[in-house]
Design an enzyme around this catalytic site. Structure first.
Site, short mmCIF file in Angstrom:
data_model
loop_
_atom_site.label_atom_id
_atom_site.label_comp_id
_atom_site.label_asym_id
_atom_site.label_seq_id
_atom_site.Cartn_x
_atom_site.Cartn_y
_atom_site.Cartn_z
N GLU A 162 101.92 38.20 -9.08
CA GLU A 162 102.95 39.19 -8.77
C GLU A 162 103.09 39.38 -7.26
OE1 GLU A 162 102.17 42.76 -11.02
OE2 GLU A 162 103.14 41.91 -12.79
N GLU A 317 103.34 38.12 -18.64
CA GLU A 317 102.63 39.34 -19.01
C GLU A 317 103.59 40.31 -19.67
OE1 GLU A 317 100.79 41.52 -15.84
OE2 GLU A 317 100.08 39.72 -14.85
C1 GAL Z 1 100.62 43.64 -13.65
C2 GAL Z 1 99.46 42.81 -13.10
C3 GAL Z 1 98.27 42.78 -14.03
C4 GAL Z 1 98.02 44.15 -14.59
C5 GAL Z 1 99.25 44.63 -15.31
C6 GAL Z 1 99.09 45.98 -15.96
O1 GAL Z 1 101.29 44.23 -12.58
O2 GAL Z 1 99.85 41.51 -12.82
O3 GAL Z 1 97.16 42.31 -13.32
O4 GAL Z 1 97.71 45.01 -13.53
O5 GAL Z 1 100.31 44.73 -14.38
O6 GAL Z 1 100.28 46.42 -16.55
#
Ligand code: GAL
Length: 679
Positions: A162, A317
């Site tokens: 990110e 994610e």
């Molecule tokens: C994203 C990140 C992850 C985790 C996730 C939680 O921003 O890449 O490592 O923190 O959010 O929602």
């Protein structure tokens, strides 16, 4: 390289026989003792997991001292995953620098707008432009590529994590130096910069590059073009970091595709992903539901799909249930996780992955859901994860197919997002993305498919183009949109569009300068509305936020709706100007999704764009279509918490209720139909 879905997709997956959708998560085995790893891979197999992202935050574990490397644990994890047929999207591990590095080099720490240092203790505490950080990061990337480039589990490289989530706007001295270099490249001479930045205003004329700074905390409003250029520069600075890591990977492992996870979601606006998308082999995105806002999810998935050019992309994610970083973190309802996942697939994702595999017992995100919750595998949540794995298996025929283009598009532009929300404007309440999202929601309510596209795309593919708050309009874009309309296209634009050029200089002669002739209107003054103020339109809808004092200048302009209340009562609120078989229309207030309903209906009728769904389900069911060599795949998504009957849609059911002739979608249920071409 063996590709499953196409030349830009995963390489060297463990199972290359046939196409399939990828399913998995961020995997952080360094948080767990060795014996848990065996349990993990067994449970992954059971759930149908076929890929994990590894080593994302492992820098401190991989390089505990500047001159000490400890790869043995990662070797073991890579081998273990491979032995169980699980592919690896391997991080370059550069996202979070270890304490030894920030102690030795505190000058890599970012500095915020107010001059405060962002100290270590969380993550992503590095300056995108720090030469020292870059040197250390690239050393790690090189070590990773040398060590794992030939590992059979390696399917893709995952650069950093990110990029820009916490450090996109750094105001440090490193940033100042890099900003000057960037500006030199953009403007060539200080005189040209002075012209572009309109520095004659407030005695800001620069005599030398060294005098120029980032727009740090100032006595009043910093120069707007300086602010806009700093946003462009900041996005480019991170893009430059991405390219630097990528160059090492390409040199050492040319066959392994490279990605980085975008954050197309909510108010994350620092990175111009339309520009970044060219730098990677396939687009990946992280998306989290904000306050259970499904419209936002669909909008983000839709936009991500078009950033990927309609090709398959990777959902890197999302969450199985609650997150831990909103003010209140609610759990998903039964079926909610699958619906969210399949919505992304509907808009082109060929991978469904989560943060994270096993819910952490300690650390900042221990209350964030995961595929294996604190309750363990004997849990409702894990059972729904296993079900989702089976669903994705059944949807294998969808893998590798592209998005089917819609007949209408919404234009989304980072420059306009950045510039329209700068300070010292008619209102500080304007929200660029929300306006685009409102239109998207209005399309969903009408049951009509729409694409979310960047302004560089060819408008001619579309019968109807909505350009909400298209604020920054360089001459070439105005010409392209004019050509689109004269070529028979139907363009709708809104308040605060066509106002400035690429330097944030107003197009003179009356607003909206860039579109004044095309729309046949002239506006002398904006009419922003106060908080809570509403203006009524004779269409029976009301507007908030904005109104314009419109003078119609084109004899052929038709007034679609007029204001019946407020300062502009009696004046036009919505207009349309027929141009050959096309038209150019203007909406001068914020109507919100409900108010846009009847307005959109008119534009749809005028442009001949129709819903492909039975009228009875429009709004309740969302349709997204993917297309392959021999068939289309219709994703019918029940957006509601009620069951919905869908009559008259036929196809072979790949997933969902089996009675295609008399389809009833349960609450939050998704049905995927295969519809052979020509049937
Ligand atoms: C994203 C990140 C992850 C985790 C996730 C939680 O921003 O890449 O490592 O923190 O959010 O929602």
């Amino acid at each position: 390289m063996t590709a499953i879905n196409g030349p830009r997709w995963l390489g060297r997956p463990p199972e290359t026989t046939g196409r399939r959708l990828a399913f998995g998560a961020d995997y952080n085995p360094e948080q767990w003792p060795r014996e848990v790893w065996e349990e993990d891979v067994r449970a992954m197999r059971h759930a149908g997991v076929n890929i994990v992202s590894l080593a994302i935050f492992s820098w401190a574990r991989l390089q505990p001292r500047a001159d000490r490397w400890t790869f043995d644990w990662l070797d073991e994890v890579m081998d273990l995953l491979h032995a169980h047929g699980i592919a690896v999207d391997l991080a370059t591990a550069t996202a979070s620098p270890p304490p030894w590095l920030t102690t030795a080099h505190p000058e890599i720490l970012p500095v915020d707008h107010d001059g405060r240092t962002l100290w270590p203790g969380a993550r992503q505490h590095w300056r995108p432009t720090s030469p020292i950080f870059r040197e250390h990061a690239l050393r790690l990337v090189r070590a990773m590529a040398e060590r794992y480039g030939a590992h059979p589990a390696l399917a893709a490289w995952h650069i950093s994590n990110e990029l820009g989530c916490h450090n996109v706007h750094d105001y440090s001295d490193d940033a100042a130096a890099a900003f000057r270099t960037w500006l030199r490249e953009r403007y060539g001479t200080v005189e040209e910069l002075n012209r572009a930045w309109a520095t004659a205003f407030w005695s800001q004329t620069y005599g030398d590059w060294q005098e120029i700074l980032p727009p740090r905390l100032a006595a009043s409003y910093p120069n707007p073009t300086q602010q806009l250029d700093f946003k462009r520069f900041s996005s480019d600075a991170l893009k430059d970091h991405l390219r630097a890591e990528r160059a090492v990977l390409t040199e050492l492992t040319p066959g392994i595709p490279v990605t980085t996870n975008f954050m197309v979601m909510g108010d994350t606006k620092g990175m111009d992903y339309a520009d970044w998308a060219h730098e990677i082999d396939f687009v990946s995105n992280d998306h989290y539901l904000l306050d259970q806002d499904r419209d936002e999810l669909s909008f983000s998935a839709n936009l991500t799909g078009w950033l990927a050019g309609g090709e398959p992309w990777f959902l890197m994610e999302h969450s199985t249930s609650a997150v831990s970083w909103q003010p209140i973190n609610t759990a998903k309802k039964p079926g909610g996780m699958a619906r969210d996942s399949l919505t992304h697939v509907a808009y082109g994702a060929d991978a469904v992955c989560f943060f994270q595999w096993r819910q952490s017992a300690g650390g900042a995100e221990k209350y964030h859901s995961a595929m294996v919750p604190h309750a363990g595998t004997d849990s409702e949540l894990f059972r729904s994860v296993v079900d989702l794995g089976a669903t994705l298996e059944a949807l294998a025929p969808v893998a590798g197919t592209r998005r089917r283009r819609a007949a209408a598009a919404i234009v989304f532009d980072w420059d306009s997002w950045w510039a329209s929300e700068l300070d010292s404007h008619p209102t500080s309440r304007l929200r660029y993305r929300q306006e685009a999202l409102d239109w998207h929601a209005a399309f969903a309510a009408a049951g009509v498919r729409v694409d979310v596209i960047g302004p560089a795309r060819d408008f001619a593919h579309y019968d109807l183009v909505i350009a909400p708050i298209l604020h920054v309009v360089p001459r070439a874009l105005a010409d392209r949109l004019t050509a689109y309309v004269t070529g028979g296209g139907h363009l709708v634009t809104t308040y605060f569009s066509g106002i400035v050029n690429e330097h944030d200089h107003v197009w003179l002669g009356g607003y909206p300068g860039a579109f004044r002739d095309l729309l046949g209107l002239r506006i002398e003054e904006f009419g922003p509305l106060r908080d809570g103020e509403r203006v009524e339109l004779d269409l029976g809808v009301s507007g908030t936020l904005w109104s314009d004092r419109i003078d119609v200048t084109g004899s052929d302009v038709k007034v679609v709706a007029s204001y019946t209340s407020g300062d502009q009562a009696g004046r036009p609120a919505i207009t349309t100007r027929p141009v050959g078989t096309g038209s150019a229309s203007y909406v001068s207030t914020r109507l919100g999704p409900a108010g846009l309903g009847p307005v959109l209906a008119r534009f749809l009728a005028a442009s001949g764009v129709r819903s492909e769904l039975p009228a009875a389900v429009a709004g309740a069911v969302e349709l997204a279509v993917r297309t392959g060599d021999d068939a289309d795949y219709w994703f019918l998504i029940n957006r509601t918490d009620e069951s919905v009957a869908v009559d008259g849609v036929a196809g072979e059911v790949l997933h969902g209720p089996c009675l295609a002739a008399d389809l009833r979608l349960g609450p939050r249920q998704v049905c995927v139909l295969r519809r052979p071409h020509g049937s």
